[in-house]
Design a protein around this motif. Structure first.
Motif, PDB file in Angstrom:
ATOM      1  N   MET A   1      76.943  40.432  19.901  1.00 34.69           N
ATOM      2  CA  MET A   1      77.680  41.670  20.075  1.00 34.69           C
ATOM      3  C   MET A   1      78.808  41.447  21.076  1.00 34.69           C
ATOM      4  SD  MET A   1      75.633  44.814  18.957  1.00 34.69           S
ATOM      5  CE  MET A   1      76.976  45.721  19.538  1.00 34.69           C
ATOM      6  N   GLU A   2      79.807  42.241  20.947  1.00 34.18           N
ATOM      7  CA  GLU A   2      80.948  42.144  21.849  1.00 34.18           C
ATOM      8  C   GLU A   2      80.885  43.244  22.898  1.00 34.18           C
ATOM      9  OE1 GLU A   2      84.744  41.750  20.056  1.00 34.18           O
ATOM     10  OE2 GLU A   2      83.991  40.448  18.468  1.00 34.18           O
ATOM     11  N   TYR A   3      81.531  42.991  24.028  1.00 36.32           N
ATOM     12  CA  TYR A   3      81.607  43.973  25.090  1.00 36.32           C
ATOM     13  C   TYR A   3      82.503  45.128  24.667  1.00 36.32           C
ATOM     14  CZ  TYR A   3      79.437  40.586  28.187  1.00 36.32           C
ATOM     15  OH  TYR A   3      78.557  39.716  28.760  1.00 36.32           O
ATOM     16  N   THR A   4      82.188  46.321  25.157  1.00 36.65           N
ATOM     17  CA  THR A   4      83.007  47.498  24.922  1.00 36.65           C
ATOM     18  C   THR A   4      83.876  47.715  26.151  1.00 36.65           C
ATOM     19  OG1 THR A   4      81.271  48.480  23.578  1.00 36.65           O
ATOM     20  CG2 THR A   4      82.962  49.973  24.424  1.00 36.65           C
ATOM     21  N   SER A   5      85.161  47.955  25.949  1.00 37.90           N
ATOM     22  CA  SER A   5      86.075  48.207  27.061  1.00 37.90           C
ATOM     23  C   SER A   5      86.524  49.665  27.041  1.00 37.90           C
ATOM     24  CB  SER A   5      87.304  47.308  26.956  1.00 37.90           C
ATOM     25  OG  SER A   5      86.947  45.967  27.141  1.00 37.90           O
ATOM     26  N   LYS A   6      86.444  50.294  28.184  1.00 36.78           N
ATOM     27  CA  LYS A   6      86.948  51.651  28.384  1.00 36.78           C
ATOM     28  C   LYS A   6      88.014  51.571  29.473  1.00 36.78           C
ATOM     29  CE  LYS A   6      84.065  53.801  25.625  1.00 36.78           C
ATOM     30  NZ  LYS A   6      84.336  54.789  24.634  1.00 36.78           N
ATOM     31  N   ASN A   7      88.531  52.703  29.923  1.00 45.23           N
ATOM     32  CA  ASN A   7      89.594  52.715  30.923  1.00 45.23           C
ATOM     33  C   ASN A   7      89.264  51.913  32.175  1.00 45.23           C
ATOM     34  OD1 ASN A   7      91.233  54.259  29.322  1.00 45.23           O
ATOM     35  ND2 ASN A   7      90.704  56.191  30.308  1.00 45.23           N
ATOM     36  N   HIS A   8      88.084  52.132  32.740  1.00 47.94           N
ATOM     37  CA  HIS A   8      87.733  51.506  34.011  1.00 47.94           C
ATOM     38  C   HIS A   8      86.427  50.731  33.942  1.00 47.94           C
ATOM     39  CE1 HIS A   8      90.989  53.611  35.981  1.00 47.94           C
ATOM     40  NE2 HIS A   8      90.581  54.726  35.384  1.00 47.94           N
ATOM     41  N   SER A   9      86.022  50.345  32.751  1.00 49.00           N
ATOM     42  CA  SER A   9      84.751  49.622  32.656  1.00 49.00           C
ATOM     43  C   SER A   9      84.719  48.730  31.423  1.00 49.00           C
ATOM     44  CB  SER A   9      83.582  50.606  32.604  1.00 49.00           C
ATOM     45  OG  SER A   9      83.672  51.412  31.444  1.00 49.00           O
ATOM     46  N   LYS A  10      83.856  47.761  31.494  1.00 51.57           N
ATOM     47  CA  LYS A  10      83.571  46.879  30.375  1.00 51.57           C
ATOM     48  C   LYS A  10      82.056  46.696  30.384  1.00 51.57           C
ATOM     49  CE  LYS A  10      85.357  42.793  28.182  1.00 51.57           C
ATOM     50  NZ  LYS A  10      86.419  41.792  28.247  1.00 51.57           N
ATOM     51  N   PHE A  11      81.417  46.876  29.238  1.00 54.82           N
ATOM     52  CA  PHE A  11      79.959  46.872  29.250  1.00 54.82           C
ATOM     53  C   PHE A  11      79.385  46.450  27.910  1.00 54.82           C
ATOM     54  CE2 PHE A  11      81.582  51.068  28.277  1.00 54.82           C
ATOM     55  CZ  PHE A  11      80.914  51.402  27.119  1.00 54.82           C
ATOM     56  N   LEU A  12      78.128  46.052  27.968  1.00 52.06           N
ATOM     57  CA  LEU A  12      77.301  45.784  26.800  1.00 52.06           C
ATOM     58  C   LEU A  12      75.879  46.161  27.197  1.00 52.06           C
ATOM     59  CD1 LEU A  12      76.704  44.679  23.995  1.00 52.06           C
ATOM     60  CD2 LEU A  12      76.554  42.403  24.986  1.00 52.06           C
ATOM     61  N   LEU A  13      75.493  47.373  26.838  1.00 52.22           N
ATOM     62  CA  LEU A  13      74.164  47.875  27.155  1.00 52.22           C
ATOM     63  C   LEU A  13      73.398  48.062  25.857  1.00 52.22           C
ATOM     64  CD1 LEU A  13      75.142  50.567  29.798  1.00 52.22           C
ATOM     65  CD2 LEU A  13      74.207  48.304  30.215  1.00 52.22           C
ATOM     66  N   MET A  14      72.307  47.354  25.727  1.00 56.12           N
ATOM     67  CA  MET A  14      71.467  47.467  24.541  1.00 56.12           C
ATOM     68  C   MET A  14      70.015  47.627  24.973  1.00 56.12           C
ATOM     69  SD  MET A  14      73.000  44.763  21.778  1.00 56.12           S
ATOM     70  CE  MET A  14      72.668  43.306  22.749  1.00 56.12           C
ATOM     71  N   ALA A  15      69.251  48.314  24.144  1.00 64.13           N
ATOM     72  CA  ALA A  15      67.832  48.500  24.436  1.00 64.13           C
ATOM     73  C   ALA A  15      67.027  48.452  23.151  1.00 64.13           C
ATOM     74  CB  ALA A  15      67.604  49.827  25.143  1.00 64.13           C
ATOM     75  N   HIS A  16      65.821  47.930  23.272  1.00 64.11           N
ATOM     76  CA  HIS A  16      64.845  47.950  22.193  1.00 64.11           C
ATOM     77  C   HIS A  16      63.875  49.065  22.532  1.00 64.11           C
ATOM     78  CE1 HIS A  16      61.093  45.830  20.343  1.00 64.11           C
ATOM     79  NE2 HIS A  16      61.524  46.805  19.570  1.00 64.11           N
ATOM     80  N   LEU A  17      63.753  50.064  21.655  1.00 58.79           N
ATOM     81  CA  LEU A  17      62.863  51.196  21.882  1.00 58.79           C
ATOM     82  C   LEU A  17      61.787  51.226  20.810  1.00 58.79           C
ATOM     83  CD1 LEU A  17      65.466  54.048  22.520  1.00 58.79           C
ATOM     84  CD2 LEU A  17      64.275  52.671  24.220  1.00 58.79           C
ATOM     85  N   ILE A  18      60.607  51.667  21.203  1.00 63.37           N
ATOM     86  CA  ILE A  18      59.529  51.909  20.260  1.00 63.37           C
ATOM     87  C   ILE A  18      58.956  53.290  20.550  1.00 63.37           C
ATOM     88  CG2 ILE A  18      57.289  51.185  19.356  1.00 63.37           C
ATOM     89  CD1 ILE A  18      57.923  48.357  20.419  1.00 63.37           C
ATOM     90  N   PHE A  19      58.930  54.146  19.529  1.00 64.26           N
ATOM     91  CA  PHE A  19      58.296  55.457  19.624  1.00 64.26           C
ATOM     92  C   PHE A  19      57.076  55.446  18.720  1.00 64.26           C
ATOM     93  CE2 PHE A  19      62.821  57.392  19.940  1.00 64.26           C
ATOM     94  CZ  PHE A  19      62.948  56.934  21.238  1.00 64.26           C
ATOM     95  N   VAL A  20      55.971  56.000  19.213  1.00 64.51           N
ATOM     96  CA  VAL A  20      54.721  56.033  18.467  1.00 64.51           C
ATOM     97  C   VAL A  20      54.398  57.485  18.133  1.00 64.51           C
ATOM     98  CG1 VAL A  20      52.252  55.483  18.563  1.00 64.51           C
ATOM     99  CG2 VAL A  20      53.917  53.975  19.665  1.00 64.51           C
ATOM    100  N   CYS A  21      53.932  57.724  16.913  1.00 63.96           N
ATOM    101  CA  CYS A  21      53.522  59.064  16.510  1.00 63.96           C
ATOM    102  C   CYS A  21      52.288  59.503  17.294  1.00 63.96           C
ATOM    103  CB  CYS A  21      53.203  59.111  15.018  1.00 63.96           C
ATOM    104  SG  CYS A  21      54.619  58.818  13.958  1.00 63.96           S
ATOM    105  N   LYS A  22      52.200  60.792  17.569  1.00 63.54           N
ATOM    106  CA  LYS A  22      51.068  61.360  18.293  1.00 63.54           C
ATOM    107  C   LYS A  22      49.761  60.974  17.602  1.00 63.54           C
ATOM    108  CE  LYS A  22      49.979  64.512  21.512  1.00 63.54           C
ATOM    109  NZ  LYS A  22      50.472  64.506  22.864  1.00 63.54           N
ATOM    110  N   TYR A  23      48.798  60.497  18.390  1.00 63.52           N
ATOM    111  CA  TYR A  23      47.472  60.069  17.925  1.00 63.52           C
ATOM    112  C   TYR A  23      47.543  58.938  16.883  1.00 63.52           C
ATOM    113  CZ  TYR A  23      46.465  64.573  20.052  1.00 63.52           C
ATOM    114  OH  TYR A  23      46.414  65.635  20.918  1.00 63.52           O
ATOM    115  N   ARG A  24      48.667  58.237  16.854  1.00 67.65           N
ATOM    116  CA  ARG A  24      48.885  57.135  15.906  1.00 67.65           C
ATOM    117  C   ARG A  24      48.705  57.576  14.442  1.00 67.65           C
ATOM    118  NH1 ARG A  24      51.042  51.975  16.923  1.00 67.65           N
ATOM    119  NH2 ARG A  24      50.712  51.483  19.070  1.00 67.65           N
TER     120      ARG A  24
END
Length: 119
Positions: A1-24
């Motif tokens: 992935m490439e960095y994102t540039s805005k007016n005063h910042s450059k960033f690459l923020l990514m996260a792996h999320l897992i959501f589980v259904c209630k009571y599986r």
């Protein structure tokens, strides 16, 4: 992935999320495509990007990138609250917790070596 540039910042923020259904409960067998569609529309509305998304019978995995103006907690709340509201109305769809792991282009060792070699 490439960095994102805005007016005063450059960033690459990514996260792996897992959501589980209630009571599986295996709710995503029937509702998986609806959940994926909802999550995609939420991401578009709130300016974060879904890189990968896949459901299993009782949980969903997401790899997403987001801007520093949002915390990962805000992203999680948006996704869980809005999907629950649209799919389940008065009952709880997701379990209370979630898994989050930050993801980047460099390993901890590479970043440590970079910092050690400064100056």
């Amino acid at each position: 992935m490439e960095y994102t540039s805005k007016n005063h910042s450059k960033f690459l923020l990514m996260a792996h999320l897992i959501f589980v259904c209630k009571y599986r409960k295996p709710l995503l067998v029937a509702l998986g495509n609806d959940v994926k569609s909802l999550i995609s529309s939420i991401a578009k509305k709130y300016s974060f990007k879904i890189i990968e998304m896949e459901v299993d019978k009782d949980h969903i995995h997401l790899l997403l990138s987001y801007e520093p103006k949002m915390s990962i907690l805000e992203v999680v709340r948006l996704l869980k609250q809005i999907t629950t509201y649209h799919l389940w109305k008065e009952r709880t769809f997701w379990s209370d917790g979630y898994f989050a792991c930050s993801v980047g282009n460099a390993s901890k060792e590479i970043i440590q070596a970079y910092i050690q070699n400064q100056g």
